[in-house]
Design a protein around this motif. Structure first.
Motif, mmCIF file in Angstrom:
data_model
loop_
_atom_site.group_PDB
_atom_site.id
_atom_site.type_symbol
_atom_site.label_atom_id
_atom_site.label_comp_id
_atom_site.label_asym_id
_atom_site.label_seq_id
_atom_site.Cartn_x
_atom_site.Cartn_y
_atom_site.Cartn_z
ATOM 1 N N LEU A 25 -15.190 2.318 -54.085
ATOM 2 C CA LEU A 25 -15.986 3.460 -53.519
ATOM 3 C C LEU A 25 -17.281 3.773 -53.865
ATOM 4 O O LEU A 25 -17.900 3.101 -54.771
ATOM 5 C CB LEU A 25 -15.092 4.539 -54.335
ATOM 6 N N PHE A 27 -20.060 6.586 -54.314
ATOM 7 C CA PHE A 27 -20.215 7.866 -54.305
ATOM 8 C C PHE A 27 -21.693 8.162 -54.647
ATOM 9 O O PHE A 27 -22.384 7.477 -55.544
ATOM 10 C CB PHE A 27 -19.385 8.422 -55.380
ATOM 11 N N SER A 93 -15.079 8.911 -60.501
ATOM 12 C CA SER A 93 -15.505 9.058 -59.134
ATOM 13 C C SER A 93 -14.463 9.601 -58.216
ATOM 14 O O SER A 93 -14.719 10.460 -57.415
ATOM 15 C CB SER A 93 -15.991 7.654 -58.760
ATOM 16 N N MET A 94 -13.139 9.070 -58.529
ATOM 17 C CA MET A 94 -12.321 9.719 -57.638
ATOM 18 C C MET A 94 -11.855 11.175 -57.857
ATOM 19 O O MET A 94 -11.838 11.931 -56.703
ATOM 20 C CB MET A 94 -10.860 8.954 -57.841
ATOM 21 N N GLU A 96 -14.355 13.132 -58.976
ATOM 22 C CA GLU A 96 -15.392 13.848 -58.404
ATOM 23 C C GLU A 96 -15.272 14.292 -56.834
ATOM 24 O O GLU A 96 -15.782 15.252 -56.639
ATOM 25 C CB GLU A 96 -16.694 12.828 -58.452
ATOM 26 N N GLY A 97 -14.760 13.141 -56.128
ATOM 27 C CA GLY A 97 -14.631 13.385 -54.695
ATOM 28 C C GLY A 97 -13.552 14.542 -54.623
ATOM 29 O O GLY A 97 -13.840 15.369 -53.623
ATOM 30 N N GLU A 98 -12.600 14.370 -55.277
ATOM 31 C CA GLU A 98 -11.408 15.682 -54.945
ATOM 32 C C GLU A 98 -12.140 16.930 -55.689
ATOM 33 O O GLU A 98 -11.983 17.992 -54.677
ATOM 34 C CB GLU A 98 -10.304 15.171 -55.920
ATOM 35 N N ASP A 168 -18.103 9.538 -50.526
ATOM 36 C CA ASP A 168 -16.956 8.897 -50.067
ATOM 37 C C ASP A 168 -15.925 9.447 -50.816
ATOM 38 O O ASP A 168 -16.053 9.669 -52.078
ATOM 39 C CB ASP A 168 -17.304 7.321 -50.103
ATOM 40 N N ASN A 169 -14.619 9.289 -50.372
ATOM 41 C CA ASN A 169 -13.764 9.557 -51.177
ATOM 42 C C ASN A 169 -12.401 8.705 -51.148
ATOM 43 O O ASN A 169 -12.583 7.859 -50.474
ATOM 44 C CB ASN A 169 -13.146 11.326 -51.214
ATOM 45 N N THR A 170 -11.004 9.270 -51.173
ATOM 46 C CA THR A 170 -10.015 8.387 -50.732
ATOM 47 C C THR A 170 -8.985 9.266 -49.960
ATOM 48 O O THR A 170 -8.997 10.228 -50.242
ATOM 49 C CB THR A 170 -9.120 8.117 -52.120
ATOM 50 N N ALA A 257 -8.585 15.467 -49.150
ATOM 51 C CA ALA A 257 -9.652 14.175 -49.029
ATOM 52 C C ALA A 257 -10.756 14.853 -47.990
ATOM 53 O O ALA A 257 -10.765 14.297 -46.750
ATOM 54 C CB ALA A 257 -8.707 13.160 -48.056
#
Length: 333
Positions: A25, A27, A93-94, A96-98, A168-170, A257
């Motif tokens: 990812l 970010f 990071s994951m 943070e995206g959420e 970017d996220n997932t 997402a």
């Protein structure tokens, strides 16, 4: 599917993901100061709740599941309850995206989402996110209200940067690339369909679906003729497991997402969401249906079928290939 607590599911599928997100990812944290990463401590979750969370004591901690990617807990305190997700192997990071996605949706003051409070690293490795705890009701609630509230969010939140998101996220455990792009057809072709097609070729050596899919990407522009396409804030992963209602029966959406995209892309998981006629009727009263909506529906489903193929294997390949073949015949390419 009815779930008991916010955030119980942390994946994108009718079937849970069986693998953690790849460590690829990218970010950018230019807008994360409001959700600042916490400093390290022996128990940063407890530390935040007993300081910035304004609680003086934690009266109970209960595990409430969390799927195959994250663990989820309810923290009861004298200042109310908090919902906490942790992951012992993935950095902040994951989450943070959420959190950025939840916060963007929350700020529209339209459909209800859990408010994120804090994201940070765990001292033994991994990360956590603290957010508002929402007590769920017994069902989805009113589909008309869900459609109307979702449309209000799409109408309220537009981006001047174009299509994409600040990080970017997932999508499930698959990286979702959100590089800002001025043209929607280019964004969807490169960062949605194109990215998934490349993964299919890399993982399975599936050159056939890659080549046919790329032919569709290069020739899909006529499908958008007559449509007014604006960069609306999307939940991005709207299926039944990410939809519920609160105790008042008002709709709640979670585990996003998020990115800014064509509003119709929000229905890409409709094959796993159970949207009925009342949902669409209420939605289109707020966000009018664009010319060619019906012929684009499968194009937006294709992204998620390809993602399921990449996550869960060949069981989803035939659905993705069927959509591609149908469009190639329709477009005569």
């Amino acid at each position: 599917m009815v779930v008991a607590d916010v955030g119980l599911f942390s994946f994108s599928s009718c079937i849970p993901s069986l693998s953690p997100p790849p460590p690829r990812l990218r970010f950018s944290f230019t807008r994360t100061r409001r959700l600042a990463v916490a400093s390290m401590s022996d128990d940063p979750v407890r530390e935040w709740i007993l300081s910035e969370g304004k609680a003086t004591q934690i009266t109970g901690i209960r595990s409430i599941g969390g799927g195959c990617i994250n663990r989820a807990s309810r923290y009861d305190t004298d200042a109310g309850s908090f919902f906490v997700k942790t992951n012992r192997s993935i950095g902040p990071s994951m989450f943070e995206g959420e959190a950025l996605g939840l916060n963007a949706m929350y700020e529209t003051r339209s459909i209800r989402v859990p408010k994120p409070f804090k994201v940070g690293p765990l001292p033994t490795g991994g990360s956590y996110i603290i957010m508002e705890f929402i007590e769920f009701g017994g069902s989805w609630g009113n589909q008309s209200e869900l459609g109307r509230k979702l449309a209000e969010m799409h109408k309220a939140a537009k981006s001047e940067k174009g299509f994409g998101f600040d990080v970017d996220n997932t999508i499930g455990s698959t990286p979702q690339i959100n590089t800002w792009t001025s043209d929607w057809i280019e964004f969807y072709g490169v960062h949605r369909l194109g990215y998934q097609l490349k993964l299919a070729r890399q993982q399975y050596g599936d050159s056939l679906i890659y080549e046919k899919g790329q032919r569709l990407v290069k020739n899909m522009a006529p499908l958008f003729d007559g449509a007014v396409i604006e960069p609306c804030l999307l939940h991005g992963d709207l299926w039944s497991g990410n939809i519920s209602s609160d105790k008042n029966g008002d709709p709640v959406i979670l585990d996003p997402a998020c990115y800014y995209g064509h509003n119709e892309a929000e229905f890409g998981m409709s094959w796993c969401a159970g949207f009925g006629g009342s949902f669409y009727n209420a939605y289109f009263e707020v966000m009018p249906k664009q010319p060619g909506f019906e012929q684009r529906r499968d194009l937006y489903m294709l992204y998620h079928y390809l993602n399921h193929y990449n996550l869960f294997g060949s069981g989803y390949r035939s659905s993705a290939m069927s959509i591609i073949d149908d469009y190639l015949r329709m477009l005569k390419v």
